[in-house]
Design a protein around this motif. Structure first.
Motif, PDB file in Angstrom:
ATOM      1  N   VAL A 201       5.621   2.994 -19.669  1.00 27.71           N
ATOM      2  CA  VAL A 201       4.996   3.964 -20.562  1.00 27.71           C
ATOM      3  C   VAL A 201       3.818   3.277 -21.241  1.00 27.71           C
ATOM      4  CG1 VAL A 201       5.291   5.430 -22.586  1.00 27.71           C
ATOM      5  CG2 VAL A 201       7.198   5.143 -20.992  1.00 27.71           C
ATOM      6  N   LEU A 202       2.628   3.857 -21.111  1.00 32.03           N
ATOM      7  CA  LEU A 202       1.455   3.319 -21.793  1.00 32.03           C
ATOM      8  C   LEU A 202       1.374   3.955 -23.169  1.00 32.03           C
ATOM      9  CD1 LEU A 202      -1.104   1.533 -21.549  1.00 32.03           C
ATOM     10  CD2 LEU A 202      -2.335   3.613 -20.892  1.00 32.03           C
ATOM     11  N   VAL A 203       1.467   3.118 -24.203  1.00 33.11           N
ATOM     12  CA  VAL A 203       1.512   3.601 -25.583  1.00 33.11           C
ATOM     13  C   VAL A 203       0.188   3.282 -26.266  1.00 33.11           C
ATOM     14  CG1 VAL A 203       2.763   3.522 -27.765  1.00 33.11           C
ATOM     15  CG2 VAL A 203       3.986   3.152 -25.614  1.00 33.11           C
ATOM     16  N   GLU A 204      -0.628   4.307 -26.492  1.00 31.09           N
ATOM     17  CA  GLU A 204      -1.913   4.123 -27.156  1.00 31.09           C
ATOM     18  C   GLU A 204      -1.721   4.109 -28.665  1.00 31.09           C
ATOM     19  OE1 GLU A 204      -4.892   6.863 -25.530  1.00 31.09           O
ATOM     20  OE2 GLU A 204      -3.442   7.222 -23.918  1.00 31.09           O
ATOM     21  N   MET A 205      -2.422   3.187 -29.332  1.00 27.52           N
ATOM     22  CA  MET A 205      -2.244   3.009 -30.764  1.00 27.52           C
ATOM     23  C   MET A 205      -3.356   3.646 -31.595  1.00 27.52           C
ATOM     24  SD  MET A 205       0.644   1.688 -30.857  1.00 27.52           S
ATOM     25  CE  MET A 205       0.677   1.499 -32.634  1.00 27.52           C
ATOM     26  N   GLY A 206      -4.332   4.279 -30.938  1.00 26.36           N
ATOM     27  CA  GLY A 206      -5.360   4.994 -31.674  1.00 26.36           C
ATOM     28  C   GLY A 206      -6.488   4.136 -32.195  1.00 26.36           C
ATOM     29  N   ASP A 207      -6.448   2.855 -31.936  1.00 26.13           N
ATOM     30  CA  ASP A 207      -7.520   1.968 -32.402  1.00 26.13           C
ATOM     31  C   ASP A 207      -8.171   1.241 -31.236  1.00 26.13           C
ATOM     32  OD1 ASP A 207      -5.444   0.342 -31.671  1.00 26.13           O
ATOM     33  OD2 ASP A 207      -5.322  -0.781 -33.547  1.00 26.13           O
TER      34      ASP A 207
ATOM     35  N   ARG B 215      -0.131  -0.565 -25.723  1.00 29.06           N
ATOM     36  CA  ARG B 215       0.953  -1.434 -25.271  1.00 29.06           C
ATOM     37  C   ARG B 215       1.608  -0.813 -24.035  1.00 29.06           C
ATOM     38  NH1 ARG B 215       1.948  -6.376 -26.826  1.00 29.06           N
ATOM     39  NH2 ARG B 215       2.013  -5.784 -29.045  1.00 29.06           N
ATOM     40  N   LEU B 216       1.720  -1.578 -22.968  1.00 32.20           N
ATOM     41  CA  LEU B 216       2.453  -1.116 -21.789  1.00 32.20           C
ATOM     42  C   LEU B 216       3.911  -1.506 -21.962  1.00 32.20           C
ATOM     43  CD1 LEU B 216       1.985   0.304 -19.053  1.00 32.20           C
ATOM     44  CD2 LEU B 216       1.977  -1.961 -18.006  1.00 32.20           C
ATOM     45  N   VAL B 217       4.751  -0.513 -22.202  1.00 36.08           N
ATOM     46  CA  VAL B 217       6.179  -0.758 -22.424  1.00 36.08           C
ATOM     47  C   VAL B 217       6.925  -0.511 -21.114  1.00 36.08           C
ATOM     48  CG1 VAL B 217       8.234  -0.061 -23.711  1.00 36.08           C
ATOM     49  CG2 VAL B 217       5.997  -0.072 -24.840  1.00 36.08           C
ATOM     50  N   ARG B 218       7.645  -1.518 -20.677  1.00 32.62           N
ATOM     51  CA  ARG B 218       8.409  -1.385 -19.439  1.00 32.62           C
ATOM     52  C   ARG B 218       9.729  -0.645 -19.700  1.00 32.62           C
ATOM     53  NH1 ARG B 218       9.294  -7.427 -18.140  1.00 32.62           N
ATOM     54  NH2 ARG B 218       9.481  -7.371 -20.411  1.00 32.62           N
ATOM     55  N   VAL B 219      10.044   0.265 -18.802  1.00 32.71           N
ATOM     56  CA  VAL B 219      11.331   0.950 -18.847  1.00 32.71           C
ATOM     57  C   VAL B 219      12.255   0.249 -17.856  1.00 32.71           C
ATOM     58  CG1 VAL B 219      12.550   3.094 -18.308  1.00 32.71           C
ATOM     59  CG2 VAL B 219      10.379   3.169 -19.545  1.00 32.71           C
ATOM     60  N   GLU B 220      13.388  -0.191 -18.348  1.00 32.74           N
ATOM     61  CA  GLU B 220      14.324  -0.933 -17.496  1.00 32.74           C
ATOM     62  C   GLU B 220      15.094  -0.004 -16.558  1.00 32.74           C
ATOM     63  OE1 GLU B 220      18.543  -3.280 -18.093  1.00 32.74           O
ATOM     64  OE2 GLU B 220      16.973  -3.582 -19.591  1.00 32.74           O
ATOM     65  N   ARG B 221      15.487   1.179 -17.080  1.00 38.12           N
ATOM     66  CA  ARG B 221      16.344   2.068 -16.301  1.00 38.12           C
ATOM     67  C   ARG B 221      16.458   3.412 -17.004  1.00 38.12           C
ATOM     68  NH1 ARG B 221      21.879  -0.072 -15.752  1.00 38.12           N
ATOM     69  NH2 ARG B 221      22.835   1.877 -16.376  1.00 38.12           N
ATOM     70  N   ILE B 222      16.839   4.414 -16.264  1.00 40.25           N
ATOM     71  CA  ILE B 222      17.238   5.693 -16.831  1.00 40.25           C
ATOM     72  C   ILE B 222      18.543   6.078 -16.151  1.00 40.25           C
ATOM     73  CG2 ILE B 222      16.667   8.121 -17.186  1.00 40.25           C
ATOM     74  CD1 ILE B 222      13.742   7.432 -16.788  1.00 40.25           C
ATOM     75  N   HIS B 223      19.557   6.323 -16.938  1.00 42.03           N
ATOM     76  CA  HIS B 223      20.804   6.787 -16.322  1.00 42.03           C
ATOM     77  C   HIS B 223      21.249   8.108 -16.927  1.00 42.03           C
ATOM     78  CE1 HIS B 223      22.416   4.119 -19.622  1.00 42.03           C
ATOM     79  NE2 HIS B 223      23.161   5.197 -19.828  1.00 42.03           N
ATOM     80  N   LEU B 224      21.981   8.858 -16.137  1.00 35.39           N
ATOM     81  CA  LEU B 224      22.548  10.130 -16.573  1.00 35.39           C
ATOM     82  C   LEU B 224      23.906   9.900 -17.203  1.00 35.39           C
ATOM     83  CD1 LEU B 224      21.749  12.526 -13.588  1.00 35.39           C
ATOM     84  CD2 LEU B 224      21.110  12.926 -15.977  1.00 35.39           C
TER      85      LEU B 224
END
Length: 503
Positions: free
Chosen positions: A123-129, A133-142
């Motif tokens: 997920v690319l998280v823009e800070m407005g300035d 920050r590129l935040v890595r997602v480890e996993r998604i589970h149901l």
């Protein structure tokens, strides 16, 4: 597509009594899957139903009842994974997570520990300035949700509502890549935005459709870089989990408090215990809930009632081919196609409804002008009235009509704002309103020149001053606009006054 590049923001630094410290944050976001039925039963997921109204025999764990996987929930999880540029695991499996609580009838939760349906994403998280920050997602589970215990209806008893029991959740687990409270809130906001675009979760934090567990630890400057180089968690401090956060503002406050609490412990010679904590917004503090459980504490084992989940790549490809345009791509297109600033692009793509409204207004018109009217006039007024864009009393066609009248020089910017107010409060076609109420801009240079001559003749002292200091010519412009009821073409007024004052 426009290529947008960003600098990485600096980590949040907190000064302790002895040293400077940096924050390390990871998040586990529980997002309720948008579906009409639960993960393993046909019971309704409708929010706000009478207690224990949406409960099937499977949800209530009646003897002999067996779970049946909801294919649509699986599809929603795959769609989410693809939206986060994640790996989709064609084979996954469900496990039983065993714990006992009154709102968990089975005595266990069906989840995915060992073989989640979605692997690593980002997920690319823009800070407005200008940073992101590129935040890595480890996993998604149901997994299935638990019910709700209610403790404030009777001083002597607690009640249990099982309506949420069995509702499908996606647990989206990030790596410890977040480096400050503001980043944590921005990450959750960006994740919610993406899920809403995808239609896989409505992101409503007030109803519990999205909530976050926030893992917070501290480290000395330089230690995080050692962790990045080695992926060795020993370089980082002991983490504590703040459970069930459902407010961006409270998440930031809780992280700030928890970091300072850990700093005080370590600098005092103590040791931070790994535990689960709760945040009390009234006292602005976290408090211990229980020691942090590990996987073996839950006695995980494969669910014997559910076969491994096997999906086909062609099905995944079909889902991927039908993904909507996502926020980053839409923002880049808006900036490129309409000449918008980064800020305007962010505001207009914050949600699908706003983006769709703007695009309808901007179609065939000046994009920058459309953006200014949507953001400054419409959004400003809607915010003042606490009204959502979906309930806007001004349609895209009506706002576009106002802009068309400005572009054709039929009305001035000042009259346009008056017209907007009329359309907002009374409705109607902008062109018809202008015609019926005599709001058209005066473009007859003869009529404008007569007004200019009259103002100049009546103010010889002001004329002398303006000839010495041309900046004072603006006074004459204001007087002419006032004399014509704001209907004179401002461009023509400025040109005539400049000519007259030179003569």
């Amino acid at each position: 597509m426009l290529d947008l590049t960003y600098d990485t923001p600096k980590a949040k630094t907190i000064a302790g009594a002895k040293h400077d410290w940096e924050l390390v944050i990871g998040m586990e976001v529980h997002a309720q899957v948008t579906s009409q039925a639960k993960l393993f039963s046909a019971a309704s997921t409708k929010f706000g139903a009478e207690p224990n109204n949406n409960v099937s025999f499977v949800d209530a764990a009646m003897p002999g009842m067996l779970p049946t996987i909801n294919e649509y929930c699986v599809e929603q999880a795959v769609r989410t994974g693809l939206g986060l540029k994640a790996d989709i695991n064609l084979e996954s499996a469900f496990d039983r997570k065993n714990y006992f609580y009154p709102d968990l009838p089975q005595g266990y939760q069906i989840s995915q520990l060992y073989h989640p349906i979605v692997g690593e994403g980002e997920v690319l998280v823009e800070m407005g300035d200008g940073t992101a920050r590129l935040v890595r997602v480890e996993r998604i589970h149901l997994e299935q949700d638990a019910g709700k215990s209610i403790h404030d209806m009777d001083p002597n008893m607690s009640f249990v509502d099982l309506n949420r029991t069995g509702v499908a959740l996606m647990e989206i687990v990030s790596r410890p890549d977040i480096r400050g409270p503001e980043e944590a809130a921005a990450y959750l906001a960006k994740l919610r935005q993406i899920l809403r675009y995808l239609g896989t979760c409505n992101g409503d934090m007030q109803s519990g459709a999205m909530r976050a567990d926030v893992n917070v630890s501290i480290c000395r400057p330089g230690d995080y870089e050692k962790y990045q180089a080695t992926q060795d968690f020993s370089h980082l401090g002991t983490r504590c989990e703040i459970k069930n956060m459902n407010s961006m503002r409270f998440i930031q406050a809780a992280i700030e408090y928890e970091a300072r609490r850990q700093i005080a412990i370590v600098e005092g010679g103590g040791k931070v215990d790994q535990e689960t904590r709760l945040y009390d917004p009234d006292k602005n503090e976290t408090r211990s809930m229980r020691s942090k459980e590990e996987a073996h504490d839950y006695r995980y084992f494969p669910d014997p009632d559910l076969l491994p989940l096997v999906i086909e790549q062609v099905w995944v490809d079909e889902i991927g081919a039908n993904l909507p345009e996502l926020p980053d791509a839409k923002k880049a297109r808006f900036i490129g196609d309409f000449g918008l600033s980064d800020y305007d692009g962010s505001v207009l793509t914050a949600d699908l409804d706003s983006a769709g409204y703007f695009e309808a207004v901007a179609a065939g018109r000046d994009g920058k002008m459309a953006a200014n009217w949507v953001i400054n006039e419409l959004f400003g007024r809607l915010k003042k009235d606490d009204t959502d864009i979906t309930d806007s009393p001004v349609s895209p066609a009506q706002l576009g009509g106002v802009i068309d009248l400005i572009a054709s020089d039929a009305i001035s910017g000042k009259i346009a704002k008056e017209l907007f107010e009329i359309v907002y409060t009374e409705g109607g076609d902008p062109a018809e309103i202008v015609e019926a109420r005599g709001m058209k801009q005066v473009t007859d240079t003869g009529a404008i020149e007569a007004a200019v001559d009259e103002i100049i003749a009546a103010n010889p002292e002001q004329v002398a001053k303006a000839k010495e200091n041309p900046k004072l010519a603006g006074w004459f412009v204001g007087q002419v606009m006032k004399a014509t009821g704001g209907k004179a073409n401002p461009k023509a007024v400025n040109q005539l006054i400049a000519q007259k004052l030179k003569g």
